[in-house]
Design an enzyme around this catalytic site. Sequence first.
Site, short mmCIF file in Angstrom:
data_model
loop_
_atom_site.label_atom_id
_atom_site.label_comp_id
_atom_site.label_asym_id
_atom_site.label_seq_id
_atom_site.Cartn_x
_atom_site.Cartn_y
_atom_site.Cartn_z
N CYS A 118 -0.11 4.54 5.45
CA CYS A 118 -0.14 4.67 6.90
C CYS A 118 1.07 5.42 7.43
O CYS A 118 0.96 6.30 8.26
CB CYS A 118 -0.15 3.29 7.56
SG CYS A 118 -1.78 2.66 7.85
N GLU A 142 0.86 -1.18 0.00
CA GLU A 142 0.00 0.00 0.00
C GLU A 142 0.91 1.24 0.00
O GLU A 142 1.81 1.35 0.81
CB GLU A 142 -0.90 -0.04 1.24
CG GLU A 142 -1.53 1.26 1.65
CD GLU A 142 -2.57 1.79 0.67
OE1 GLU A 142 -3.30 1.00 0.07
OE2 GLU A 142 -2.64 3.02 0.53
N CYS A 162 -5.64 5.15 5.70
CA CYS A 162 -5.26 3.93 4.98
C CYS A 162 -6.49 3.21 4.45
O CYS A 162 -7.58 3.32 5.01
CB CYS A 162 -4.50 3.02 5.94
SG CYS A 162 -3.90 1.53 5.14
N HIS A 184 -7.08 2.58 12.50
CA HIS A 184 -7.00 4.02 12.71
C HIS A 184 -8.35 4.60 13.17
O HIS A 184 -8.39 5.59 13.88
CB HIS A 184 -6.51 4.72 11.44
CG HIS A 184 -5.09 4.37 11.11
ND1 HIS A 184 -4.04 4.74 11.91
CD2 HIS A 184 -4.56 3.65 10.10
CE1 HIS A 184 -2.91 4.28 11.38
NE2 HIS A 184 -3.20 3.61 10.29
N ARG A 233 0.29 -4.46 11.29
CA ARG A 233 1.73 -4.29 11.05
C ARG A 233 2.51 -3.94 12.31
O ARG A 233 3.72 -3.73 12.24
CB ARG A 233 1.95 -3.23 9.96
CG ARG A 233 1.66 -3.77 8.61
CD ARG A 233 1.27 -2.72 7.58
NE ARG A 233 0.55 -3.40 6.53
CZ ARG A 233 -0.72 -3.82 6.63
NH1 ARG A 233 -1.41 -3.57 7.74
NH2 ARG A 233 -1.30 -4.47 5.66
N CYS A 271 -5.62 -0.97 6.89
CA CYS A 271 -5.90 -1.13 8.32
C CYS A 271 -6.84 -0.01 8.77
O CYS A 271 -6.62 0.66 9.76
CB CYS A 271 -4.61 -1.12 9.14
SG CYS A 271 -3.74 0.44 8.99
N SER A 309 4.22 1.09 10.25
CA SER A 309 5.16 1.16 9.12
C SER A 309 6.11 2.35 9.27
O SER A 309 7.18 2.35 8.67
CB SER A 309 4.41 1.24 7.78
OG SER A 309 3.75 0.02 7.53
N CYS A 355 3.17 -0.51 4.62
CA CYS A 355 2.02 0.32 4.26
C CYS A 355 2.48 1.76 4.37
O CYS A 355 2.57 2.31 5.47
CB CYS A 355 0.82 0.07 5.15
SG CYS A 355 -0.50 1.17 4.63
NI1 NFE Z 1 -1.99 1.10 6.16
FE1 NFE Z 1 -1.38 0.13 9.20
C1 NFE Z 1 -1.28 -1.43 9.89
C2 NFE Z 1 -1.51 0.98 10.81
S1 NFE Z 1 0.58 0.78 8.92
S2 NFE Z 1 -1.79 -0.65 7.17
O1 NFE Z 1 -1.27 -2.48 10.19
O2 NFE Z 1 -1.63 1.45 11.78
O3 NFE Z 1 1.81 0.08 9.44
#
Ligand code: NFE
Length: 572
Positions: A551, A15, A63, A70, A481, A66, A504, A548
């Site tokens: 993110c 992503e 994102c 968030h 993640r 995930c 990430s 990602c």
């Molecule tokens: Ni966009 Fe996320 C996850 C978050 S980023 S996927 O899992 O928080 O590392």
Amino acid sequence: MSEQRIVIDPITRIEGHLRIEVVVDENNVVKEAYSGSTLWRGIEQVVKGRDPRDAGFFMQRICGVCTFSHYRAGIMAVENALGITPPLNAQLTRTLMNNALYMHDHVVHFYQLHGLDWADVVSALSADVRKASDEAFKYCDTPYATGADKLKEVKERVETFVKKGNLGPFANAYWGHPTYKFTPEQNLIVLSHYLECLRIQRTVAQMMAIFGSKNPHPQSLTVGGVTCVMDLLDPARLGEYLTKFQETADFINRAYYPDLVMAAKAYGSEPSVLKDVGVSNLFAYDEFLVGRNEYLIQGGVILNGDISKVYEVDGDKITEEATRAWYKNPAPLHPYDGQTEPNYTGLKDMKTLDGHGKEVDTKVFDEKGKYSWIKAPRYEGKPMQVGPLASIAINYAKGNERVVKIVDKFLKDSGLPLEAVFSTLGRTATRMLEAKLVADHGLTAFNSLVENLKTDQETCAKYVIDNGKEYKGNFQGNAPRGALSHWCRIKDGVITNWQAVVPSTWNASPKDAANVRGSYEECLIGLKIADLTKPLEIIRKIHSYDPCIACAVHVMDARGTQLGEYKINPNL
Ligand code: NFE
Ligand code: MG
């Protein structure tokens, strides 16, 4: 030329937009690495001045993967600031949605995003279907979608693509690379699961929508609790959740688990996926509330890979700095006081040779300056690795029985020693183990919820926001993640600062003021690349983190401005 630079931009099947540059010596061994994101958005800026009750809805737009993480973090940071404890029913419902998110995320990561770094599709076409069908029984008593007829059908489906001269979703890969280790039959097994996973994705997305109302951006969380009251009180909806959960768990246990046992055996002596933990400071939070004060995953911090000691997490020790990131203030700041003022300094011009020996103008990262939109998060000033490897290692070290049981079984089935977990192979295997943990125990939350609903039907706490008061609060938990935290300040009834410190971002961190690398960069050092024109080993390592970048920088350039260009040129 004794030193060469390889640029991979973008890394695909992730992503967002990630660029990796490495410098290799005359033996094709990586000496230095740079991990940088080339896009920026700034959701943290967007919520300033807004009603805190809306924060979760903005945060989930960080994102498309995930989203729930968030969303929940945006809601829970505000709850924490306002001193609200949501009713147990609401907390457990959130876990049920998180079950769906994790199961979805991890199976998609292995099959659609990362599996083809391990399985060679083209090789699968020369498999003997009967032998492949027998092979599957070595890793599972009841293997998933690997009957000879099924495998024949899979082979024919992919052959149709190839005959058309069009590999479709399998195009542009490094098929035939010397670091692919599966036999044709093993490749065919993974390919069958790849196709099955497309169907499972739909099932598990529906599972999220039962209590979330839709997917990928659910809508049923609110500050104080959840709004899906009718679904919670409807036995048919609960039953539907159970069926979809079990269908997904079955795929995890009969396809994902055995495929990783098979990978561990096949890749257990492939040097490019071993002994490359990256940053060996590991960090995870408590996650998956399954009953009052009971979590499937417990938080902790491990330093320098020493699993004999697990420290308590202390959020006050987190900072983000931007010495090498495209923001104005380079200083390490705690996220309550974090800043997100862009300061793009661009890439560096370089004269290089293209593949035909012709001199061309290229742009590369400035090795001494800024090179990423990703900030550098640090814990007590140290880089950390987050994600399933961290969660599983921390919980194994703490003696969390559910985790110990799953890990010990995997080590026994695969023949790997415990140290092998600290590697690219281990990162990929522990992601599966985390999915299995949820598959095996996620319904503990379901059972607690059903039990609690018998005597308590509260789904949302009452609260007031005092506009005359200043508040600050945070969410600290995990996303697929890894460790995720959101930090907010509220004044005059509106948000005055918001910072998300994202998994990430930890793993893809650029260097800091002391030139210390983040985990993506660190795991590449010392890697020997077989063929500089086909850097599969780099891609496999980076994919093992499930990057990602949306993110990590919470980003997209709204004008579509190109800030980097795609180029792989071994002659630079
Ligand atoms: Ni966009 Fe996320 C996850 C978050 S980023 S996927 O899992 O928080 O590392
Ligand atoms: Mg941030």
